[in-house]
Structures are given as C-alpha cells and as structure tokens.
Design a protein around this motif. Structure first.
Motif, PDB file in Angstrom:
ATOM      1  N   VAL A   1       1.004  -1.241  -0.452  1.00 35.82           N
ATOM      2  CA  VAL A   1       0.080  -0.085   0.271  1.00 35.82           C
ATOM      3  C   VAL A   1       1.133   1.488   0.057  1.00 35.82           C
ATOM      4  CG1 VAL A   1      -1.627   0.981   1.532  1.00 35.82           C
ATOM      5  CG2 VAL A   1      -1.626  -1.229   1.277  1.00 35.82           C
ATOM      6  N   ALA A   2       0.405   2.256  -0.551  1.00 39.30           N
ATOM      7  CA  ALA A   2       1.516   3.648  -1.081  1.00 39.30           C
ATOM      8  C   ALA A   2      -0.075   5.047  -0.990  1.00 39.30           C
ATOM      9  CB  ALA A   2       2.444   3.646  -2.332  1.00 39.30           C
ATOM     10  N   LEU A   3       0.332   6.101  -0.133  1.00 42.29           N
ATOM     11  CA  LEU A   3      -0.053   6.981  -0.312  1.00 42.29           C
ATOM     12  C   LEU A   3       0.379   7.697  -1.064  1.00 42.29           C
ATOM     13  CD1 LEU A   3      -1.273   5.615   2.380  1.00 42.29           C
ATOM     14  CD2 LEU A   3      -1.212   7.939   3.696  1.00 42.29           C
ATOM     15  N   SER A   4      -0.271   8.388  -1.766  1.00 43.20           N
ATOM     16  CA  SER A   4       0.047   9.490  -3.004  1.00 43.20           C
ATOM     17  C   SER A   4      -0.626  10.945  -2.393  1.00 43.20           C
ATOM     18  CB  SER A   4      -0.212   9.374  -4.215  1.00 43.20           C
ATOM     19  OG  SER A   4      -1.076   9.320  -4.638  1.00 43.20           O
ATOM     20  N   GLY A   5      -0.042  11.593  -3.137  1.00 41.04           N
ATOM     21  CA  GLY A   5      -0.220  13.247  -3.089  1.00 41.04           C
ATOM     22  C   GLY A   5      -1.341  13.766  -3.877  1.00 41.04           C
ATOM     23  N   ASP A   6      -1.602  13.052  -5.228  1.00 46.46           N
ATOM     24  CA  ASP A   6      -2.193  13.165  -6.207  1.00 46.46           C
ATOM     25  C   ASP A   6      -4.182  13.939  -5.406  1.00 46.46           C
ATOM     26  OD1 ASP A   6      -1.402  11.669  -8.348  1.00 46.46           O
ATOM     27  OD2 ASP A   6      -1.808   9.980  -7.048  1.00 46.46           O
ATOM     28  N   GLY A   7      -4.396  14.925  -6.668  1.00 44.23           N
ATOM     29  CA  GLY A   7      -5.394  15.333  -6.251  1.00 44.23           C
ATOM     30  C   GLY A   7      -5.574  16.704  -5.133  1.00 44.23           C
ATOM     31  N   GLY A   8      -4.294  16.931  -5.104  1.00 46.71           N
ATOM     32  CA  GLY A   8      -4.363  18.775  -3.965  1.00 46.71           C
ATOM     33  C   GLY A   8      -3.782  19.910  -4.806  1.00 46.71           C
ATOM     34  N   ASP A   9      -3.841  19.172  -6.618  1.00 41.71           N
ATOM     35  CA  ASP A   9      -3.238  20.698  -7.944  1.00 41.71           C
ATOM     36  C   ASP A   9      -5.079  21.569  -8.052  1.00 41.71           C
ATOM     37  OD1 ASP A   9      -1.248  21.364  -8.256  1.00 41.71           O
ATOM     38  OD2 ASP A   9      -1.057  19.625  -9.148  1.00 41.71           O
ATOM     39  N   GLU A  10      -6.299  20.328  -7.817  1.00 43.47           N
ATOM     40  CA  GLU A  10      -7.216  20.646  -8.126  1.00 43.47           C
ATOM     41  C   GLU A  10      -8.171  21.260  -6.812  1.00 43.47           C
ATOM     42  OE1 GLU A  10      -6.464  17.280 -10.644  1.00 43.47           O
ATOM     43  OE2 GLU A  10      -6.044  17.151  -8.544  1.00 43.47           O
ATOM     44  N   SER A  11      -7.278  20.459  -5.543  1.00 42.86           N
ATOM     45  CA  SER A  11      -8.336  21.359  -4.707  1.00 42.86           C
ATOM     46  C   SER A  11      -7.573  23.283  -4.162  1.00 42.86           C
ATOM     47  CB  SER A  11      -8.575  20.520  -3.726  1.00 42.86           C
ATOM     48  OG  SER A  11      -9.288  19.343  -3.301  1.00 42.86           O
ATOM     49  N   PHE A  12      -6.888  22.741  -4.119  1.00 39.12           N
ATOM     50  CA  PHE A  12      -5.702  23.670  -3.842  1.00 39.12           C
ATOM     51  C   PHE A  12      -5.075  25.134  -4.944  1.00 39.12           C
ATOM     52  CE2 PHE A  12      -5.082  20.853  -0.506  1.00 39.12           C
ATOM     53  CZ  PHE A  12      -5.027  21.475   0.687  1.00 39.12           C
ATOM     54  N   GLY A  13      -5.677  24.753  -5.995  1.00 39.44           N
ATOM     55  CA  GLY A  13      -5.608  25.531  -7.009  1.00 39.44           C
ATOM     56  C   GLY A  13      -3.817  25.831  -7.184  1.00 39.44           C
ATOM     57  N   GLY A  14      -3.501  24.946  -7.610  1.00 38.54           N
ATOM     58  CA  GLY A  14      -2.433  24.271  -8.060  1.00 38.54           C
ATOM     59  C   GLY A  14      -1.568  24.525  -9.138  1.00 38.54           C
ATOM     60  N   TYR A  15      -2.369  24.086 -10.367  1.00 45.65           N
ATOM     61  CA  TYR A  15      -2.085  24.299 -11.763  1.00 45.65           C
ATOM     62  C   TYR A  15      -1.221  25.625 -12.652  1.00 45.65           C
ATOM     63  CZ  TYR A  15      -3.596  19.193 -11.996  1.00 45.65           C
ATOM     64  OH  TYR A  15      -4.132  17.580 -11.538  1.00 45.65           O
ATOM     65  N   ARG A  16      -0.224  25.691 -13.021  1.00 43.62           N
ATOM     66  CA  ARG A  16      -0.182  27.455 -13.947  1.00 43.62           C
ATOM     67  C   ARG A  16      -0.530  27.477 -14.836  1.00 43.62           C
ATOM     68  NH1 ARG A  16       6.017  25.105 -15.543  1.00 43.62           N
ATOM     69  NH2 ARG A  16       4.750  23.040 -15.306  1.00 43.62           N
ATOM     70  N   ARG A  17      -1.811  26.758 -15.130  1.00 44.14           N
ATOM     71  CA  ARG A  17      -2.656  27.057 -15.911  1.00 44.14           C
ATOM     72  C   ARG A  17      -3.932  27.706 -15.313  1.00 44.14           C
ATOM     73  NH1 ARG A  17      -3.410  21.480 -16.258  1.00 44.14           N
ATOM     74  NH2 ARG A  17      -6.041  20.778 -14.961  1.00 44.14           N
ATOM     75  N   TYR A  18      -4.159  27.387 -14.126  1.00 42.75           N
ATOM     76  CA  TYR A  18      -5.144  28.755 -13.570  1.00 42.75           C
ATOM     77  C   TYR A  18      -4.400  30.252 -13.076  1.00 42.75           C
ATOM     78  CZ  TYR A  18      -7.300  24.085 -11.360  1.00 42.75           C
ATOM     79  OH  TYR A  18      -7.350  22.801 -11.124  1.00 42.75           O
ATOM     80  N   ARG A  19      -3.785  30.461 -13.147  1.00 45.10           N
ATOM     81  CA  ARG A  19      -2.816  31.477 -13.013  1.00 45.10           C
ATOM     82  C   ARG A  19      -3.559  32.183 -14.494  1.00 45.10           C
ATOM     83  NH1 ARG A  19       1.147  28.970 -10.192  1.00 45.10           N
ATOM     84  NH2 ARG A  19       2.608  29.274 -11.900  1.00 45.10           N
ATOM     85  N   MET A  20      -2.583  31.689 -15.255  1.00 45.83           N
ATOM     86  CA  MET A  20      -2.570  31.588 -16.506  1.00 45.83           C
ATOM     87  C   MET A  20      -4.282  32.433 -16.891  1.00 45.83           C
ATOM     88  SD  MET A  20      -1.130  29.405 -19.102  1.00 45.83           S
ATOM     89  CE  MET A  20      -1.731  29.718 -20.359  1.00 45.83           C
ATOM     90  N   HIS A  21      -5.317  31.370 -16.465  1.00 45.90           N
ATOM     91  CA  HIS A  21      -6.803  31.608 -17.140  1.00 45.90           C
ATOM     92  C   HIS A  21      -7.453  32.835 -15.952  1.00 45.90           C
ATOM     93  CE1 HIS A  21     -10.764  30.229 -18.525  1.00 45.90           C
ATOM     94  NE2 HIS A  21     -10.815  30.852 -16.458  1.00 45.90           N
ATOM     95  N   MET A  22      -6.466  33.300 -15.178  1.00 45.26           N
ATOM     96  CA  MET A  22      -7.760  34.386 -13.924  1.00 45.26           C
ATOM     97  C   MET A  22      -7.298  35.268 -14.440  1.00 45.26           C
ATOM     98  SD  MET A  22      -9.307  32.540 -11.959  1.00 45.26           S
ATOM     99  CE  MET A  22      -9.381  34.349 -11.040  1.00 45.26           C
ATOM    100  N   THR A  23      -5.782  35.349 -14.948  1.00 44.68           N
ATOM    101  CA  THR A  23      -5.350  36.863 -15.931  1.00 44.68           C
ATOM    102  C   THR A  23      -6.022  37.046 -17.537  1.00 44.68           C
ATOM    103  OG1 THR A  23      -3.022  35.926 -15.392  1.00 44.68           O
ATOM    104  CG2 THR A  23      -3.544  37.804 -16.691  1.00 44.68           C
TER     105      THR A  23
END
Length: 645
Positions: free
Chosen positions: A360-382
């Motif tokens: 069993v392994a724990l991962s960090g998936d899902g953080g970008d979607e919830s916390f707003g981590g993708y670079r494309r989010y910054r571009m879109h908001m601009t």
C-alpha cells in the motif's frame, strides 16, 4: 485493492455463462493476485480477484450477510468502517469478519441506496440482493476507483473494474464511438460516462445504478457533488491550523493496513505534505519511494531527498533513463482505451519500485485541483481579468482576428505566445479553458480529421463536455469554476485512471489522502484568495506547511512528472513515430487526413514546430488500435452468442 466483475440478467433468471465470468476475472488477475472468488445462481454471476490488505485471513469475496441473501464484490477501502460497525451492531447486525467489506452488506440492509452516503473511502462495488431481485452498482465520490458496465441487447448487464473484463463477452457492441475519438484528441483520454466502445459505459464518480429484475433499467443517480460556496474564515492562522488537523485525520485513516505501507515522494508539495503527516502519525520510520531521471530538466529527486532526510524515512530511489519509452505497447494494453498522458511512463515505474517494498502506498494526487496549484489556473485568471474588461461581442471579432493572423510560437516562453492568448480572449470563460487544456486545439483537430470522419461527427465537439459540467457547477467564481471542471474531467479521466492502472499493473494499492471527500468539501468552501494569490498557487496549503517542509520544496517552480517527448521524436523514436503515424493502421482507420499526419511529423522532426503532444496522442492511438482493437476483435459490431442451455 481488487478487481470485480459479473453478469446480471435484468429480465429473467437465465443462466449466465460461467466461462465468460471466469475470463472476466482472469484478465484482471493483476488487480488481485492473492485469490479468486465466484458465486453463481440463476441470472447472476459474481467474480472477485483479491489483493489482501485488511482482514487478510477472512476477508474473502463475494461476502454475504447473515442469511446469505445479500452479497457484495468490492474494490477499494471504506476508511471509516470501524466507526460504522458499532452503529450497525446496535441495529442488530452480526459481523463475522473484521473486513471493511462486510460493512457494505449490512449498511445496504440498514440504509438502502443511501448507504453510500455513509462511506468515507475509495470504492467501486456491485451488490446483489436476492430478496429484492436487485443489483446495485456504486462508485466513490471522486472516481478514485473505476467501474465499467454494459447492457446487452438480450438484457444481460455486465460490469467490471476494467474495460478488458467487458470485452470478454462476445455480444458487447465493440464499435468505436466517433465522439469519443474527438474527446480523446481534445483531452488525451475518454471522459466519463462514455468509453471508446459504443456498447460500454463508465459509472460516473459519485453515482449509483440500481437495477431491479423485470423493471426498465433507469438512469444512473448522483449521490454527491462538490459545491464551491465561499465561507468566511476567522483568520489565516486558524484556517492553517484546521487544514493541518484535517490533513492528519485523512492520512491517519489511510494508514490502516495489515500489510507493508509506504508513500510516493516526488519532491513536490503534495506528496511531501503526505509524507510529513505520516511521519507525525507513525512511531516507525515511513517507507518512501522516488524515481530519479538522468535528465536534470525532469529530475526532482534532490527535493524528495530533503524531505526524506528531514523525517528520516526509509527512502528508496531508482534511476529511470530519460529514454524509457519501451512501455508504449504495455500502456496501450493496460488502459484498454486510448490514453495520452505521457507521465503514465514514470507513474508506472514508481509503482513498480514501490511494490518491491510495500503493498500500500499513499500519494499526493488531487492537491492541485483542490488547492489551485496548476500553472494554467494563474494564466486563466489573468485572462479572466482581461475578458471582464470587454464584452464578448467586442472581444470575439477583435481577438479572434488577431488570433488567426498571429503566428504560432510553441518555441517561445508562454508569456510571448500571443496567438494562444488572443484565441482565449475571443472565447467565453468555459470555451477558453477548454482551449487552454486541449491537446489539439479546435482548428488542429479539424485539420487532423478526414472529411469523412468530420461528417460522421455531425458538428459534435468535445467542448460540449465542459459546457455540460459548467451548467452544473453552481458557482460564479472563475477559479472555482475551472477547479470544478477539472474535478469532473481531468482528475477522474486522466489522473485517477493513470494511477489506478499503473498501480494495479503491479498489484499495488494507492490511497489518496488529498481526495478525502470531507477534506475536499472543506477546501471548496475556502475563499479563492486563499488558494490562488497573485502568482502563488496553493497559497494557504503552502503557508500551513511552512513549519513542516523546507521552503525550497514549498516555493520552487512546479516541475510535473514529465518525459522528454520532443527530443524522443527527433531522436531515438524518430523512425517509430514515422512508421506509426504514417503507417497503414492509422490510414486504414479512416479517421485521419494523411496530408496533415505527414505535415506534423515532418515539421516536428525538422525542428520547425513542436508537435510532440499531438504526435504522442497519435502514437498511443495507433498502439490502442493494434493492441486492443486488433488483438481482441474489438471495434466491430456484436457477434451472436448461443443461448445458455
């Protein structure tokens, strides 16, 4: 983690084909190598492949209730099962195992279809209630675990954890869905609820399907959705403290296991946060796994090492060559559908490494979607601020003309790619975001397709998927809207699909604390200013983690899990790309314009333009046609089958 499959006669109690059910289980042995379980009765066949995680000695499936009237086959984990057991016992239910699976059958008896609302976890299950003549299918809220199903012309319903299970049945309609080809070349995957094959569907996340024998098969029903509704916070300090508390609770629930457990550690914020929480909660050193690349442009291993050293984890690193491209055919077979995220290669490798150490392994998936981590989010908001300054009636003709005239400049820094910006400003917010994330933009797909295939599409565009989800988003906040769109499309169809198939290929269970639905609901209520502030994504998350992680991990530029496609296609994969993209298999499909295929290959390999993402999509589509369609006889109309005697 497990694989499930089965057949249910929705009309009568005709015998199901045992050999088909057994094959449906066998092709999913990688999901559950420990043991197989079956149940057959008139009109029902259930199959289960088990990877033993909890209650290793007595958790076999199908698992029954006390009077053997309700059975379940289950893939996933119910993390809050220990708190549900005494509640169900108080209602008179008797437990015979210590498995989370048994909670499902008793919860169904107690609460019916609403039982899924009580479960906190990742799950896909099929429950058979003999007394009610009912088959109940359910999938977890964020689509961590997959579930495919099909209703055949004769009334038989098939289900399975992977599409390859359904393909074992000869009467499944295997014709390729033209709209899904369009979806794939826009998004790089086939989004829910359709599959690449006309006769099969995916059960969407947060949905159930309840089928009663002898009654018409209704629509799937949604039992959960994420709602972005900003609530005031007392202070950033209070919000940080609550965030850490909620993160620790989510991680603690996912550390319950009777087999070796560890974590992926990429060196990014999300996986590092999970490891820090595990170290806080565990009396023993955490086992962590990372892969390193021999190309420094893609290598994050030094940052993973910082976190490993800080928390004295048992850290394991393996070097992956930057020319690790021999998985193309393997991936096509794993995914069953065309799938174009090239990070599937390193994801496959890190799962391969982890399985040597843990189950069993724990991962960090899902953080970008919830916390707003993708670079494309910054571009879109601009872009949103610019769109807000002018009405669409002005923007569309002005910026549309500029976008058509301005040359494409993939080689330039993103800030200077004015063509893309102009095109985005000429669109609505939803259209612009779809344009931003598309593998091939609208005009590129139009040029790629043959005239005959464009006619077959009858004007359909994958953009309709985003419009449909946007209508249900119930938010006016521009950041929340695109986060919602990603949770409904990219997170499920790309991220979760990638991790599930890569991990299950190695019989590894992966758990995602940042996709805990209670944590996701809490984050969704935070003001957007606490997620994306100026140029800093994950603002609150990073601030909350400052006492736990080095600044070099928290505030360095995001790298992602990428591979050097552009270089591959001009170097070691040059000939393979030419043979695949310009070869007979794509030409014979009838989907593509041969002149456009040749132009893309020639321009990329001469260095004129970077077509690496479209070429990878074509390479994987060609592999899908060879390894799935040609080798399994898919892509054709249903074959007749002799009725069971």
């Amino acid at each position: 983690m497990c694989g499930i499959a089965g057949i249910f006669d929705t009309r009568a109690k005709r015998d199901v084909a045992r050999d088909i059910v057994e094959r449906m289980a066998t092709v999913q042995t990688h999901r559950g190598p420990d043991e197989a379980g079956f149940h057959f009765e008139p009109g029902v066949g259930l199959a289960h492949r088990r990877l033993s995680i909890i209650d290793v000695s007595t958790g076999q499936q199908p698992l029954w209730n006390e009077d053997q009237s309700v059975a379940v086959v289950f893939n996933g984990e119910i993390y809050n099962f220990q708190s549900l057991v005494p509640e169900l016992q108080a209602l008179g239910h008797v437990f015979h195992t210590h498995s989370d699976t048994e909670v499902i059958v008793h919860a169904w008896e107690a609460w019916g279809e609403d039982c899924v609302r009580r479960f906190r976890g990742m799950f896909a299950f099929a429950l058979w209630d003999r007394n009610r003549g009912t088959l109940f299918l359910a999938r977890d809220r964020l689509g961590v675990k997959p579930l495919y199903y099909a209703v055949l012309d004769d009334g038989m319903l098939l289900f399975g954890s992977e599409l390859k299970a359904l393909l074992q049945h000869p009467t499944l309609d295997r014709r390729i869905d033209p709209q899904c080809v369009e979806d794939y070349f826009a998004l790089g995957y086939v989004p829910e609820p359709r599959t690449i094959f006309a006769g099969a569907k995916k059960l969407p996340p947060g949905h159930v399907l309840c089928v009663r024998r002898g009654e018409p098969i209704g629509e799937t029903r949604e039992y959960w959705d994420v709602h972005f509704a900003e609530e005031a916070v007392q202070s950033e300090e209070v919000a940080c403290a609550e965030l850490i508390e909620r993160l620790h609770e989510s991680v603690r629930l996912r550390m319950i296991s009777e087999v070796p457990l560890g974590a992926f550690l990429s060196g990014g914020v999300d996986s590092s946060a999970v490891v820090a929480a595990m170290a806080h909660l565990s009396p023993d050193p955490v086992t962590t796994c990372s892969i390193a690349f021999d190309d420094p442009h893609y290598n994050e291993s030094e940052f993973a090492a910082m976190v490993a050293q800080r928390y004295r984890t048992r850290h394991h690193v393996e070097m992956v060559a930057s020319d690790d491209f021999d998985l193309i055919d393997t991936l096509a077979t794993l995914y069953d559908e065309p799938y174009a995220d090239s990070s599937a290669i390193p994801t496959y490798r890190v799962c391969q490494l982890a399985r040597k150490r843990v189950t069993v392994a724990l991962s960090g998936d899902g953080g970008d979607e919830s916390f707003g981590g993708y670079r494309r989010y910054r571009m879109h908001m601009t872009e949103e601020r610019m769109r807000a300054a002018l009405p669409l009636g002005v923007r569309k003709p002005v910026f549309g003309a500029l976008g058509r005239m301005y040359p494409k400049a993939d080689w330039a820094p993103r800030a200077f790619r004015a063509k893309t910006t102009f095109e985005a400003l000429a669109r609505t917010s939803v259209e612009a975001y779809f344009h931003t994330i598309s593998v091939l933009r609208d005009r590129e797909r139009h040029a790629l397709y043959s005239g005959g295939f464009r006619a077959q599409l009858s004007g359909y565009s994958a953009q309709e998927i985003f419009r449909t989800h946007a209508r249900r988003a119930q938010t006016e906040d521009p950041l929340s809207l695109i986060q919602y769109l990603d949770m409904k499309t990219y997170l499920v169809g790309d991220i979760n699909t990638k991790v599930d198939r890569a991990s299950m290929a190695h019989s590894l269970e992966v758990r995602e604390p940042l996709m805990d639905h209670e944590l996701v609901e809490w984050i969704a209520r935070l003001p957007s200013s606490l997620k994306l502030r100026a140029a800093e994504g994950k603002y609150l998350f990073k601030r909350a983690l400052e006492p736990y992680l080095p600044n070099d991990v928290l505030y360095r530029p995001k790298m992602g899990f990428a591979v050097p496609l552009a270089r591959w296609f001009r170097g070691p994969l040059k000939q393979r790309v030419r043979e695949a993209v310009l070869g007979d298999r794509l030409a014979d499909s009838g989907f593509f314009n041969p002149g456009e295929l040749r132009r893309m290959v020639d321009q990329h390999q001469s260095g004129i333009k970077d077509h690496s993402a479209p070429l990878w999509s074509l390479l994987m589509f060609e592999a899908f046609l060879r390894k799935v369609v040609d080798e399994t006889g898919a892509g054709v109309a249903p074959e007749p089958i002799r009725a069971a005697s």
